[in-house]
Design a protein around this motif. Structure first.
Motif, mmCIF file in Angstrom:
data_model
loop_
_atom_site.group_PDB
_atom_site.id
_atom_site.type_symbol
_atom_site.label_atom_id
_atom_site.label_comp_id
_atom_site.label_asym_id
_atom_site.label_seq_id
_atom_site.Cartn_x
_atom_site.Cartn_y
_atom_site.Cartn_z
ATOM 1 N N LEU A 4 20.231 28.861 -36.571
ATOM 2 C CA LEU A 4 21.705 28.851 -36.292
ATOM 3 C C LEU A 4 21.251 30.772 -36.275
ATOM 4 C CD1 LEU A 4 24.072 26.125 -37.520
ATOM 5 C CD2 LEU A 4 23.051 26.336 -35.410
ATOM 6 N N ASP A 5 21.993 31.320 -35.251
ATOM 7 C CA ASP A 5 22.378 32.676 -35.623
ATOM 8 C C ASP A 5 23.527 33.155 -35.682
ATOM 9 O OD1 ASP A 5 22.783 35.110 -34.863
ATOM 10 O OD2 ASP A 5 21.688 34.906 -32.686
ATOM 11 N N PHE A 6 23.986 33.132 -37.185
ATOM 12 C CA PHE A 6 24.770 33.497 -37.980
ATOM 13 C C PHE A 6 25.219 34.634 -37.219
ATOM 14 C CE2 PHE A 6 22.680 29.960 -40.783
ATOM 15 C CZ PHE A 6 23.767 29.283 -40.886
ATOM 16 N N TYR A 8 25.315 36.189 -34.597
ATOM 17 C CA TYR A 8 26.191 35.761 -33.511
ATOM 18 C C TYR A 8 27.786 34.976 -33.312
ATOM 19 C CZ TYR A 8 27.810 33.461 -28.663
ATOM 20 O OH TYR A 8 28.578 33.096 -28.075
ATOM 21 N N MET A 9 27.801 34.188 -34.959
ATOM 22 C CA MET A 9 28.469 32.989 -35.100
ATOM 23 C C MET A 9 29.387 34.028 -35.670
ATOM 24 S SD MET A 9 27.259 29.482 -36.463
ATOM 25 C CE MET A 9 27.736 28.701 -36.643
ATOM 26 N N LEU A 12 31.882 35.683 -32.874
ATOM 27 C CA LEU A 12 32.566 35.084 -32.811
ATOM 28 C C LEU A 12 33.772 35.244 -33.159
ATOM 29 C CD1 LEU A 12 31.927 33.978 -29.798
ATOM 30 C CD2 LEU A 12 31.633 32.341 -30.407
ATOM 31 N N VAL A 13 33.921 35.045 -34.144
ATOM 32 C CA VAL A 13 34.929 35.185 -35.071
ATOM 33 C C VAL A 13 36.132 35.681 -33.960
ATOM 34 C CG1 VAL A 13 35.933 34.584 -36.809
ATOM 35 C CG2 VAL A 13 34.155 33.451 -36.715
ATOM 36 N N THR B 137 35.754 30.483 -25.663
ATOM 37 C CA THR B 137 34.161 29.982 -26.511
ATOM 38 C C THR B 137 33.261 29.456 -25.563
ATOM 39 O OG1 THR B 137 35.292 28.474 -28.149
ATOM 40 C CG2 THR B 137 33.132 28.614 -27.940
ATOM 41 N N GLU B 149 26.439 27.105 -31.380
ATOM 42 C CA GLU B 149 26.790 28.114 -32.372
ATOM 43 C C GLU B 149 27.858 28.339 -31.704
ATOM 44 O OE1 GLU B 149 23.658 28.453 -31.503
ATOM 45 O OE2 GLU B 149 22.226 29.730 -32.903
ATOM 46 N N ALA B 150 28.022 28.773 -30.438
ATOM 47 C CA ALA B 150 29.787 28.942 -29.907
ATOM 48 C C ALA B 150 30.417 27.705 -29.812
ATOM 49 C CB ALA B 150 29.358 29.400 -28.958
ATOM 50 N N THR B 153 31.620 27.086 -34.142
ATOM 51 C CA THR B 153 32.470 28.309 -34.652
ATOM 52 C C THR B 153 33.915 27.961 -34.128
ATOM 53 O OG1 THR B 153 30.769 30.092 -33.965
ATOM 54 C CG2 THR B 153 33.163 30.554 -34.857
#
Lengths: 42, 182
Positions: A4-6, A8-9, A12-13, B137, B149-150, B153
């Motif tokens: 997983l691309d943390f 990126y995550m 995004l938050v 998203t 991932e999106a 999240t």
């Protein structure tokens, strides 16, 4: 399997949180109007 | 209340309203308001996605809330109603002073659950072109191709919001039940 691309995550938050007020406003408006609608119905 | 007091005519209309809004999916109702109604009522062509979502959520959840409130009112012990009437209270006084305060305690947890459901249901606004949590998203995921991932999240964001509200709900319930604890 890809990892997983943390980064990126996490990036995004804040973007998603900026849309949180709209989500909460829609739900709160829906709830308030539903209560008013039920009260008027009474 | 109409269903509790069994007002003729209005009772049938209420049952039809509840049956329709409980018996059809929320997404169908939203599409009906946003795409369908403007065809019949010209002034609704101005309606935007956010307004249509709020309208849909209001009518859909009020049908469920009406039933929970009815159940809460019916749940108040009959002897209390009889006692209030025996001392000369009117129906209005009976509702305001005896039934509703007790029914509120029973109805609040259910109503909070509906509010939580409503927050999750706002994600459907994305289908009407509203850029809210889910819409944002989708746009981000389409740009980065990191769909898992999106969406993971946004799922966590929704989860945290719901957990915070559930915590608030537990606190509110404890507070409302304070008088009933022994």
């Amino acid at each position: 399997m890809n990892v997983l691309d943390f980064d990126y995550m996490l990036g995004l938050v804040p973007i998603l949180l900026s849309y949180l007020p709209l989500t909460l406003e829609m739900a709160a408006a829906g709830m308030a109007l539903a209560s008013c609608w039920l009260a008027a119905w009474r | 209340m109409i269903r509790v007091l069994r007002i003729p005519g209005l009772n049938a209309a209420t049952m039809l309203f509840i049956s329709f809004f409980r018996g059809t999916p929320l997404l169908v109702q939203l599409f009906l308001f946003y795409y369908g109604l403007p065809q019949l009522l010209a002034f609704l062509t101005q309606i935007n996605g956010i307004t249509a979502t709020i309208m849909g959520l209001t009518l859909h959840f009020s049908a469920y809330m009406a039933e929970s409130i009815r159940a809460a009112i019916v749940g108040v012990d009959r002897s209390q109603t009889e006692a209030a009437l025996s001392i000369g209270m009117t129906n209005g006084q009976l509702m305001r002073r005896i039934v509703l305060p007790q029914a509120t305690r029973v109805a609040v947890p259910t109503l909070m659950n509906y509010f939580i459901d409503m927050i999750k249901a706002t994600s459907l606004a994305f289908t009407l072109g509203v850029t809210e949590l889910m819409g944002a998203t989708q746009k981000e995921a389409a740009g980065s191709f990191l769909y898992f991932e999106a969406f993971l999240t946004v799922a966590v964001v929704y989860w945290i919001i719901v957990e915070l509200l559930a915590w608030g709900q537990r606190r509110l319930e404890t507070r409302l039940n304070k008088a009933y604890r022994r």
